[in-house]
Every structure is written in C-alpha cells, then in structure tokens.
Design a protein around this motif. Structure first.
Motif, PDB file in Angstrom:
ATOM      1  N   THR A 194      46.005  16.462  65.878  1.00 15.30           N
ATOM      2  CA  THR A 194      47.305  16.894  66.385  1.00 15.30           C
ATOM      3  C   THR A 194      47.660  18.239  65.754  1.00 15.30           C
ATOM      4  O   THR A 194      47.141  18.590  64.693  1.00 15.30           O
ATOM      5  CB  THR A 194      48.392  15.858  66.051  1.00 15.30           C
ATOM      6  OG1 THR A 194      48.407  15.643  64.627  1.00 15.30           O
ATOM      7  CG2 THR A 194      48.120  14.530  66.746  1.00 15.30           C
ATOM      8  N   PRO A 195      48.548  19.029  66.403  1.00 10.67           N
ATOM      9  CA  PRO A 195      48.936  20.327  65.841  1.00 10.67           C
ATOM     10  C   PRO A 195      49.461  20.184  64.415  1.00 10.67           C
ATOM     11  O   PRO A 195      50.223  19.262  64.102  1.00 10.67           O
ATOM     12  CB  PRO A 195      50.033  20.806  66.792  1.00 10.67           C
ATOM     13  CG  PRO A 195      49.722  20.140  68.090  1.00 10.67           C
ATOM     14  CD  PRO A 195      49.160  18.793  67.715  1.00 10.67           C
ATOM     15  N   GLY A 196      48.995  21.080  63.544  1.00 10.98           N
ATOM     16  CA  GLY A 196      49.412  21.071  62.147  1.00 10.98           C
ATOM     17  C   GLY A 196      48.449  20.370  61.211  1.00 10.98           C
ATOM     18  O   GLY A 196      48.560  20.495  59.996  1.00 10.98           O
ATOM     19  N   THR A 197      47.489  19.632  61.748  1.00  6.81           N
ATOM     20  CA  THR A 197      46.486  18.959  60.918  1.00  6.81           C
ATOM     21  C   THR A 197      45.351  19.936  60.638  1.00  6.81           C
ATOM     22  O   THR A 197      44.759  20.485  61.555  1.00  6.81           O
ATOM     23  CB  THR A 197      45.938  17.701  61.627  1.00  6.81           C
ATOM     24  OG1 THR A 197      47.016  16.863  61.983  1.00  6.81           O
ATOM     25  CG2 THR A 197      44.978  16.959  60.737  1.00  6.81           C
ATOM     26  N   ASP A 198      45.061  20.180  59.365  1.00  4.23           N
ATOM     27  CA  ASP A 198      44.033  21.159  58.994  1.00  4.23           C
ATOM     28  C   ASP A 198      42.626  20.592  58.948  1.00  4.23           C
ATOM     29  O   ASP A 198      41.655  21.320  59.115  1.00  4.23           O
ATOM     30  CB  ASP A 198      44.349  21.765  57.622  1.00  4.23           C
ATOM     31  CG  ASP A 198      45.564  22.655  57.636  1.00  4.23           C
ATOM     32  OD1 ASP A 198      45.932  23.148  58.714  1.00  4.23           O
ATOM     33  OD2 ASP A 198      46.159  22.846  56.555  1.00  4.23           O
ATOM     34  N   PRO A 240      40.893  26.633  59.951  1.00  7.80           N
ATOM     35  CA  PRO A 240      41.343  27.623  58.974  1.00  7.80           C
ATOM     36  C   PRO A 240      42.331  28.648  59.536  1.00  7.80           C
ATOM     37  O   PRO A 240      43.059  29.273  58.787  1.00  7.80           O
ATOM     38  CB  PRO A 240      40.047  28.306  58.543  1.00  7.80           C
ATOM     39  CG  PRO A 240      39.161  28.188  59.736  1.00  7.80           C
ATOM     40  CD  PRO A 240      39.516  26.854  60.347  1.00  7.80           C
ATOM     41  N   LEU A 241      42.363  28.817  60.864  1.00 11.30           N
ATOM     42  CA  LEU A 241      43.216  29.832  61.489  1.00 11.30           C
ATOM     43  C   LEU A 241      44.316  29.223  62.354  1.00 11.30           C
ATOM     44  O   LEU A 241      44.802  29.849  63.289  1.00 11.30           O
ATOM     45  CB  LEU A 241      42.363  30.779  62.349  1.00 11.30           C
ATOM     46  CG  LEU A 241      41.225  31.484  61.619  1.00 11.30           C
ATOM     47  CD1 LEU A 241      40.360  32.267  62.588  1.00 11.30           C
ATOM     48  CD2 LEU A 241      41.782  32.393  60.531  1.00 11.30           C
ATOM     49  N   GLY A 242      44.703  28.007  62.077  1.00 12.06           N
ATOM     50  CA  GLY A 242      45.727  27.357  62.892  1.00 12.06           C
ATOM     51  C   GLY A 242      45.125  26.326  63.814  1.00 12.06           C
ATOM     52  O   GLY A 242      44.047  25.804  63.568  1.00 12.06           O
ATOM     53  N   ASN A 243      45.821  26.051  64.919  1.00  6.38           N
ATOM     54  CA  ASN A 243      45.437  24.952  65.804  1.00  6.38           C
ATOM     55  C   ASN A 243      44.416  25.307  66.877  1.00  6.38           C
ATOM     56  O   ASN A 243      43.940  24.430  67.578  1.00  6.38           O
ATOM     57  CB  ASN A 243      46.683  24.404  66.509  1.00  6.38           C
ATOM     58  CG  ASN A 243      47.674  23.847  65.526  1.00  6.38           C
ATOM     59  OD1 ASN A 243      47.298  23.277  64.505  1.00  6.38           O
ATOM     60  ND2 ASN A 243      48.954  24.019  65.811  1.00  6.38           N
ATOM     61  N   SER A 244      44.072  26.589  67.046  1.00  3.14           N
ATOM     62  CA  SER A 244      43.237  26.945  68.191  1.00  3.14           C
ATOM     63  C   SER A 244      41.759  27.170  67.868  1.00  3.14           C
ATOM     64  O   SER A 244      40.930  27.156  68.766  1.00  3.14           O
ATOM     65  CB  SER A 244      43.801  28.191  68.876  1.00  3.14           C
ATOM     66  OG  SER A 244      43.792  29.278  67.982  1.00  3.14           O
ATOM     67  N   VAL A 245      41.396  27.387  66.615  1.00  4.70           N
ATOM     68  CA  VAL A 245      39.996  27.634  66.251  1.00  4.70           C
ATOM     69  C   VAL A 245      39.580  26.651  65.165  1.00  4.70           C
ATOM     70  O   VAL A 245      40.242  26.534  64.141  1.00  4.70           O
ATOM     71  CB  VAL A 245      39.793  29.083  65.750  1.00  4.70           C
ATOM     72  CG1 VAL A 245      38.348  29.290  65.316  1.00  4.70           C
ATOM     73  CG2 VAL A 245      40.173  30.081  66.814  1.00  4.70           C
ATOM     74  N   ALA A 246      38.463  25.960  65.416  1.00  5.65           N
ATOM     75  CA  ALA A 246      37.955  24.996  64.438  1.00  5.65           C
ATOM     76  C   ALA A 246      36.531  25.366  64.035  1.00  5.65           C
ATOM     77  O   ALA A 246      35.752  25.853  64.850  1.00  5.65           O
ATOM     78  CB  ALA A 246      37.964  23.595  65.020  1.00  5.65           C
ATOM     79  N   VAL A 247      36.216  25.118  62.785  1.00  4.84           N
ATOM     80  CA  VAL A 247      34.845  25.151  62.297  1.00  4.84           C
ATOM     81  C   VAL A 247      34.413  23.694  62.229  1.00  4.84           C
ATOM     82  O   VAL A 247      35.080  22.873  61.614  1.00  4.84           O
ATOM     83  CB  VAL A 247      34.762  25.810  60.903  1.00  4.84           C
ATOM     84  CG1 VAL A 247      33.334  25.767  60.386  1.00  4.84           C
ATOM     85  CG2 VAL A 247      35.293  27.235  60.947  1.00  4.84           C
ATOM     86  N   ILE A 282      36.861  26.339  70.182  1.00  4.87           N
ATOM     87  CA  ILE A 282      38.126  26.936  70.613  1.00  4.87           C
ATOM     88  C   ILE A 282      38.929  25.859  71.358  1.00  4.87           C
ATOM     89  O   ILE A 282      38.429  25.241  72.294  1.00  4.87           O
ATOM     90  CB  ILE A 282      37.886  28.132  71.574  1.00  4.87           C
ATOM     91  CG1 ILE A 282      36.929  29.137  70.956  1.00  4.87           C
ATOM     92  CG2 ILE A 282      39.197  28.759  71.986  1.00  4.87           C
ATOM     93  CD1 ILE A 282      37.432  29.841  69.742  1.00  4.87           C
ATOM     94  N   TYR A 283      40.154  25.639  70.918  1.00  2.17           N
ATOM     95  CA  TYR A 283      41.052  24.692  71.570  1.00  2.17           C
ATOM     96  C   TYR A 283      42.139  25.486  72.283  1.00  2.17           C
ATOM     97  O   TYR A 283      42.684  26.440  71.737  1.00  2.17           O
ATOM     98  CB  TYR A 283      41.710  23.770  70.523  1.00  2.17           C
ATOM     99  CG  TYR A 283      40.775  22.724  69.972  1.00  2.17           C
ATOM    100  CD1 TYR A 283      40.831  21.414  70.437  1.00  2.17           C
ATOM    101  CD2 TYR A 283      39.826  23.034  69.009  1.00  2.17           C
ATOM    102  CE1 TYR A 283      39.983  20.446  69.938  1.00  2.17           C
ATOM    103  CE2 TYR A 283      38.977  22.078  68.497  1.00  2.17           C
ATOM    104  CZ  TYR A 283      39.059  20.786  68.969  1.00  2.17           C
ATOM    105  OH  TYR A 283      38.211  19.835  68.470  1.00  2.17           O
ATOM    106  N   PHE A 284      42.433  25.089  73.522  1.00  4.53           N
ATOM    107  CA  PHE A 284      43.528  25.734  74.255  1.00  4.53           C
ATOM    108  C   PHE A 284      44.242  24.716  75.106  1.00  4.53           C
ATOM    109  O   PHE A 284      43.805  23.618  75.289  1.00  4.53           O
ATOM    110  CB  PHE A 284      43.049  26.913  75.100  1.00  4.53           C
ATOM    111  CG  PHE A 284      41.957  26.568  76.070  1.00  4.53           C
ATOM    112  CD1 PHE A 284      42.274  26.188  77.358  1.00  4.53           C
ATOM    113  CD2 PHE A 284      40.632  26.628  75.695  1.00  4.53           C
ATOM    114  CE1 PHE A 284      41.271  25.888  78.266  1.00  4.53           C
ATOM    115  CE2 PHE A 284      39.629  26.337  76.599  1.00  4.53           C
ATOM    116  CZ  PHE A 284      39.948  25.961  77.881  1.00  4.53           C
TER     117      PHE A 284
END
Length: 146
Positions: free
Chosen positions: A59-63, A103-110, A144-146
């Motif tokens: 969910t948004p805000g989860t790192d 690491p860069l917010g909700n839209s990019v994941a490693v 990439i999440y959108f």
C-alpha cells in the motif's frame, strides 16, 4: 586452439504487467532470450503468469514489502548448430520468496527474488522425451508502479 577466437552475443529481456491488490499481486509475464556464438545459436520465447502473496500489504507509504512468489511459463525453444536445427517446448515453474523496496516513493521498486526453478524441456524433432532440470535462481530488477 592456438590462434583461434570465438565471440558470443547474448540478449535477454523479461517483462511483466500486473495488478496490485495490496495483499496480492498478479499478472502476465513474457521472456525473450537469444544467444549466438561461432557456429551456433539458441533462442527462447515464452509467456505465462505470476502471483505474489505479500506478507506486508503493498500500500502507499510502505517502504518494504516481502512475501511469496509463484511464476509459471510455457514457451518455444530452438537451437542451431551448423546446419542442424532443433526445436522444442519448455515449461518453467518457479516458487520462492520476493522482496520489494521503494527507495524513491510509491512508484519505483527495487525487487529481489530467491526462487526454486523447475524446467521441463521437450525436443519435438528428435522425439526424445523430456529433460527436467532444477535449481535455485536469484533475480533482481526495477519495477514501475502506476
């Protein structure tokens, strides 16, 4: 041999498109692999699906999100050595764990995966039955999440 040389060209791309339902993520996957060296080449085209079960809801805000992962693919393989060409099919199944870090917010994941893979390959020209291989696979990538 002395004075001999050889070069190899490799290309591989894996893509996926899916939906995030918080606790679960699912969708389709596709792979293209190509390898060529002096006198031979090999190729793989496959498609299938994936399913992630997140122990921490995405969910948004989860790192940091982690959980289980399952992937299944079916594809076509081919190889050429000199003038001899062979074709066949491959079924791939992977099961294991996944970790996503934002690491860069909700839209990019490693993302990292540690999976157990089982491949079943059938040679359709020689009719030699199927060969099965298995082992542990580690994967990493950007999502990439959108």
């Amino acid at each position: 041999p002395s004075g001999g040389s050889s070069s190899t060209t490799k290309f591989a791309i894996d893509g996926r498109y899916g939906w995030n339902a918080g606790q679960m993520e699912y969708g389709g996957i596709a792979s293209v692999d190509y390898q060529s060296s002096t006198g031979s080449s090999a190729r793989l085209l496959s498609g299938g699906g994936f399913f992630d079960y997140n122990l921490v809801p995405n969910t948004p805000g989860t790192d940091l999100v982690y959980g289980g992962a399952v992937l299944g693919q079916f594809g076509s393989i081919g190889s050429t050595i000199g003038n001899a060409e062979r074709t066949g099919t491959i079924m791939r199944f992977e099961l294991g764990g996944q970790l996503k870090w934002y690491p860069l917010g909700n839209s990019v994941a490693v993302r990292g995966d540690l999976l157990y893979r089982i491949d079943s390959i059938s040679d359709t020209l020689k009719n030699t039955g199927s060969n099965t291989g298995s082992g542990i696979v580690a994967k990493a990538g950007f999502y990439i999440y959108f």
